[in-house]
Design an enzyme around this catalytic site. Structure first.
Site, mmCIF file in Angstrom:
data_model
loop_
_atom_site.group_PDB
_atom_site.id
_atom_site.type_symbol
_atom_site.label_atom_id
_atom_site.label_comp_id
_atom_site.label_asym_id
_atom_site.label_seq_id
_atom_site.Cartn_x
_atom_site.Cartn_y
_atom_site.Cartn_z
ATOM 1 N N ASP A 135 42.804 -39.846 14.616
ATOM 2 C CA ASP A 135 41.418 -40.309 14.443
ATOM 3 C C ASP A 135 41.290 -41.292 13.291
ATOM 4 O O ASP A 135 40.500 -42.239 13.362
ATOM 5 C CB ASP A 135 40.519 -39.091 14.210
ATOM 6 C CG ASP A 135 39.046 -39.464 14.190
ATOM 7 O OD1 ASP A 135 38.665 -40.446 14.854
ATOM 8 O OD2 ASP A 135 38.270 -38.749 13.519
ATOM 9 N N HIS A 173 37.670 -47.649 19.835
ATOM 10 C CA HIS A 173 38.139 -46.619 18.896
ATOM 11 C C HIS A 173 38.670 -45.412 19.662
ATOM 12 O O HIS A 173 39.728 -44.866 19.324
ATOM 13 C CB HIS A 173 36.999 -46.195 17.962
ATOM 14 C CG HIS A 173 37.308 -44.955 17.166
ATOM 15 N ND1 HIS A 173 38.302 -44.897 16.216
ATOM 16 C CD2 HIS A 173 36.744 -43.709 17.214
ATOM 17 C CE1 HIS A 173 38.339 -43.678 15.691
ATOM 18 N NE2 HIS A 173 37.418 -42.933 16.281
ATOM 19 N N HIS A 210 32.566 -47.168 16.114
ATOM 20 C CA HIS A 210 32.628 -45.989 16.990
ATOM 21 C C HIS A 210 32.243 -46.354 18.424
ATOM 22 O O HIS A 210 31.177 -45.992 18.926
ATOM 23 C CB HIS A 210 31.727 -44.873 16.446
ATOM 24 C CG HIS A 210 32.290 -44.202 15.225
ATOM 25 N ND1 HIS A 210 31.857 -44.495 13.944
ATOM 26 C CD2 HIS A 210 33.285 -43.280 15.091
ATOM 27 C CE1 HIS A 210 32.537 -43.761 13.071
ATOM 28 N NE2 HIS A 210 33.412 -43.017 13.735
ATOM 29 N N HIS A 260 36.356 -37.561 21.870
ATOM 30 C CA HIS A 260 36.049 -37.014 20.544
ATOM 31 C C HIS A 260 34.862 -37.674 19.859
ATOM 32 O O HIS A 260 34.269 -37.089 18.943
ATOM 33 C CB HIS A 260 37.284 -37.092 19.635
ATOM 34 C CG HIS A 260 37.492 -38.433 19.007
ATOM 35 N ND1 HIS A 260 38.027 -39.507 19.691
ATOM 36 C CD2 HIS A 260 37.217 -38.886 17.759
ATOM 37 C CE1 HIS A 260 38.083 -40.546 18.893
ATOM 38 N NE2 HIS A 260 37.602 -40.203 17.714
ATOM 39 N N ASP A 261 34.476 -38.894 20.252
ATOM 40 C CA ASP A 261 33.324 -39.564 19.636
ATOM 41 C C ASP A 261 32.313 -40.046 20.683
ATOM 42 O O ASP A 261 31.529 -40.958 20.406
ATOM 43 C CB ASP A 261 33.784 -40.761 18.790
ATOM 44 C CG ASP A 261 34.126 -40.374 17.359
ATOM 45 O OD1 ASP A 261 33.567 -39.366 16.868
ATOM 46 O OD2 ASP A 261 34.957 -41.056 16.732
#
Length: 758
Positions: A654, A489, A485, A525-526
């Protein structure tokens, strides 16, 4: 009825091994059933008396070996066979008139099976038996236990039919009321003077139970000898076939002068079709105060006010969509034939579950890799009462170092980086080559190129330098120390998102604001992901888990932090020139997509997409496009369906690693495994619950973990997405990669790659 059922046992009685017996053997293995084989009637009977199989399959094709009907009769004479399903395998005679099944039924067979050695035919037969006759027999067998509980209960229990005919009383009822069971069974309540005769009081009770609600209160009854007794009574309506109340169940406890023992009488009566949703509220009411007994002890009127309030609550009609669906089904049952009414009963049972979209893992021997993945990705952890706390960087964010703010633009990107991004519009684009060229800062460069291709700066009315600053801030808040992560990514998900947005069906569906939301959501998103799962954070009592109440912890943090980082400094605020309403619409879409990446809602999102988009489109396309062009457009562009499409798009982006070219797939598998290994190591060090025990670096099989992930999460989702967006290259990669992992697993290898040839 929720009861635990052990692994099914099947006894095959075949004098000789043949294709048919082998077919059932293989089908048992596929279904996860235990299988025994007997060659003679004597060994079959001995084996059955030892194992008590749920299913017996007897070869009825060859009378010269043994008499199948005689064997069936012998088995039926034994007590354990009462709830056993016995199948007779008969010959297939294409040129002969169909023979009667009555001789088989008379001999004790449950049904027959016309010989067909095809494994899937045998498997289908077993599955139909499991969910049909076997389950029915299992429930009958369980009823014996339930009636034993009723017989031994110290509470007096009475069950009547919908027509008020007494069908059952337990020994405690006989003792309390002074009647023998033979004096009561089959009698109408009006024939037996055991009930209070105050009409207004009975009307009060009936007005409650007739609409499917539980009634509880003090009740006066007469014993056989004429004595009056006070009881604490519950009366519950039991809904049965057709959505109607079919029985009354009474449970009663005597109330003595010291209020030590109470007698409860639950009578479930039914008259007409009732609101099933309302009747389900009874479980939450079981602990409510007895209004009538309370008012007899207090005179301040508080009990009356409580009674009035509860009555108003029960009379409310909250027309939620699920309530409307249930009401429609109830109405449909009223005039439906029995098979349809029974099927609708099953539908209602399913609709009453809280998790409508999550599949249930079977109770058979599950692959521990699947169980651990599901437990680790789809739950919020096991709560642990300890002082251990995991402190996440929720209180500080990374500032952009001065060396990062170099004047990069699309015009002066270094040649090596530009070359690494040459084919970024293709699915086989190599993100790891860009990672190496950018020294682990691929997000800024790829973001600049993709955002330029989609005209994001023009839409947001912001400069390229503002976008560049924003990308730098976001990338700086990804943890480069995470093996998976990290910003690579994020760049990979951004690339997949852009690829999906370029597909024709998706372009026809989404508006420009949807495209902007999708690309921004993929980028952030992360952000600030700690390299640990939600379950870990909840178990560790982290600050973020406390802040977000153990619910969608990381996804909530990613979305919130993204907007905090963006709006705190004008230099990187890509939204600063947007009109207020448009900004709010965009913000909501970004948040919704980021939250959609939370795996606990995985099956809900996939099933909604299939049922709201895949199936309607398939139905319309089967009709050709004869006048249905507008209908297809309506399915694609309705606001609700656009939301589902955007959620599905970012979810697929994802977790698209298994659909990448094999070398990229292997690299991503190694990275996520390493991150899970590190989490397991830390859980052991801190004494926390180990969320995914199979991810122990000393014992884990990476091929098995990938196979489980693909089987459980990936295949169905990408089948649905491919049906919508047309992605044959991804599906080919998925098939190749699955075969690769299967090949390693069949060789009992646990590593990412096979050992080099010697």
């Amino acid at each position: 009825m929720r009861l635990h059922q052990d692994q099914l046992q099947v006894l095959l009685v075949f004098a000789k091994e043949d294709n048919q017996s082998n077919g059932f053997c293989w089908a048992c293995e596929k279904a996860g059933f235990r299988c025994n084989i007997a060659r003679t009637p004597e060994s079959a009977l001995e084996c059955f008396l030892d194992k008590h199989h749920e299913i017996i399959i007897i070869d009825h094709r060859h009378s010269r070996y043994f008499d199948a009907e005689a064997l069936c009769r012998s088995i039926r004479t034994t007590k354990p066979s009462e709830n056993t399903v016995i199948i007779g395998v008969v010959r297939r005679h294409a040129d002969r008139e169909e023979s009667s099944i009555l001789p088989l039924i008379s001999a004790g067979f449950t049904r027959r099976y016309v010989e067909n050695s095809n494994i899937m035919a045998c498997y289908n037969e077993l599955i139909q038996l499991e969910f049909g006759e076997v389950r029915a027999q299992f429930k009958l067998r369980a009823c014996n236990s339930l009636f034993t509980a009723l017989e031994k209960s110290q509470e007096a229990i009475e069950i009547t039919s919908e027509d008020h005919v007494i069908q059952y009383v337990n020994p405690a009822f006989e003792t309390v009321m002074g009647y023998q069971i033979g004096e009561l069974i089959g009698k109408e309540l009006t024939e037996v003077p055991i009930n209070e005769k105050k009409a207004d009081f009975l009307d009060t009770i009936n007005s409650c139970i007739k609409i499917g609600k539980e009634w509880q209160g003090m009740y006066s009854a007469k014993k056989k000898n004429g004595d009056s007794i006070q009881q604490n009574v519950k009366i519950l309506p039991v809904v049965g076939q057709g959505g109607k109340i079919r029985h009354y169940v009474s449970i009663s406890r005597l109330c003595n002068d010291n209020n030590k023992a109470e007698k409860t009488c639950e009578r479930v009566q039914a008259e007409s079709q009732t609101d099933i949703q309302t009747s389900r509220h009874k479980d939450r009411r079981k602990g409510s105060l007895d209004v009538r007994s309370t008012t007899s002890r207090g005179s301040d009127g508080s009990s009356q006010r409580r009674h009035s309030s509860m009555a108003r609550i029960h009379s409310m009609t909250i027309e939620a969509p699920i309530t409307k669906v249930i009401n429609i089904i109830n109405a449909a049952q009223e005039s439906s034939p029995m098979p349809v009414a029974e099927a609708l009963d099953r539908v209602l049972e399913i609709l009453r579950t809280t998790e409508l979209y999550s599949p249930q893992l079977g109770t058979k021997d599950e692959d521990p890799h699947t169980s651990d993945l599901v437990g680790g990705l789809m739950t919020d952890g096991l709560r642990r009462l300890s002082g251990n706390e995991y402190i996440l960087s929720a209180k500080q964010t990374h500032q952009v170092a001065g060396s990062l703010i170099s004047p990069i633009s699309l015009n002066d990107i270094p040649p090596r980086i530009a070359q690494a991004m040459e084919n970024e519009e293709h699915w086989d684009f190599d993100i790891f080559e860009l990672e190496a060229a950018t020294h682990k800062r691929p997000l800024v460069y790829l973001g600049l190129k993709i955002f330029a291709r989609f005209g994001i700066c023009e839409f947001l009315n912001c400069s390229e330098s503002t976008l560049r600053s924003w990308l730098q801030v976001i990338e700086a808040n990804y943890h480069s120390s995470n093996s998976y992560h990290n910003s690579t990514h994020s760049a990979d998900v951004l690339h997949a998102t852009a690829y999906f947005l370029s597909k024709e069906r998706v372009k026809q569906t989404l508006d420009p604001i949807d495209e902007v939301a999708a690309l921004i959501a993929a980028t952030v998103h992360d952000v600030d992901h700690p390299g640990r799962t939600n379950s870990f954070l909840c178990n560790a009592g982290s600050e973020l888990a406390i802040l977000y109440n153990d619910t969608a912890v990381l996804e909530s943090h990613h979305a919130a932090l993204a907007f905090q980082l963006t709006t705190r400094d004008d230099k990187c605020n890509i939204f600063k020139n947007m009109e207020r309403n448009e900004y709010r619409t965009l913000r909501q879409a970004i948040i919704d997509m980021v939250l959609a990446t939370e795996m606990t809602k995985h099956f809900e999102h996939v099933n909604k997409f299939v049922n709201s988009i895949n199936k309607p489109l398939a139905a319309l396309e089967e009709n050709g496009n004869n006048g249905d062009g507008d209908s297809i457009k309506n399915v694609l562009t309705s606001p609700e369906n656009r939301i589902l499409i955007k959620r599905m798009l970012i979810k697929c982006a994802d977790i698209s690693n298994p659909c990448r070219p094999i070398e990229q797939c292997i690299e991503w598998a190694g990275r996520i495994s390493e991150e899970y290994f590190a989490q397991t190591d830390e859980e052991k060090r801190q004494g926390l619950p180990v969320v995914m025990p199979v991810f122990d670096r000393n014992t884990c099989s990476i091929p098995k973990s990938q196979i489980s992930f693909i089987d459980y999460f990936i295949t169905d989702m990408f089948d649905a997405w491919d049906a919508f967006a047309d992605l044959p290259n991804l599906m080919q990669h998925l098939d190749n990669n699955f075969k690769y992992w299967k090949g390693l697993d069949e060789r009992k290898l646990r590593s990412l790659r096979p050992p080099p040839p010697e």
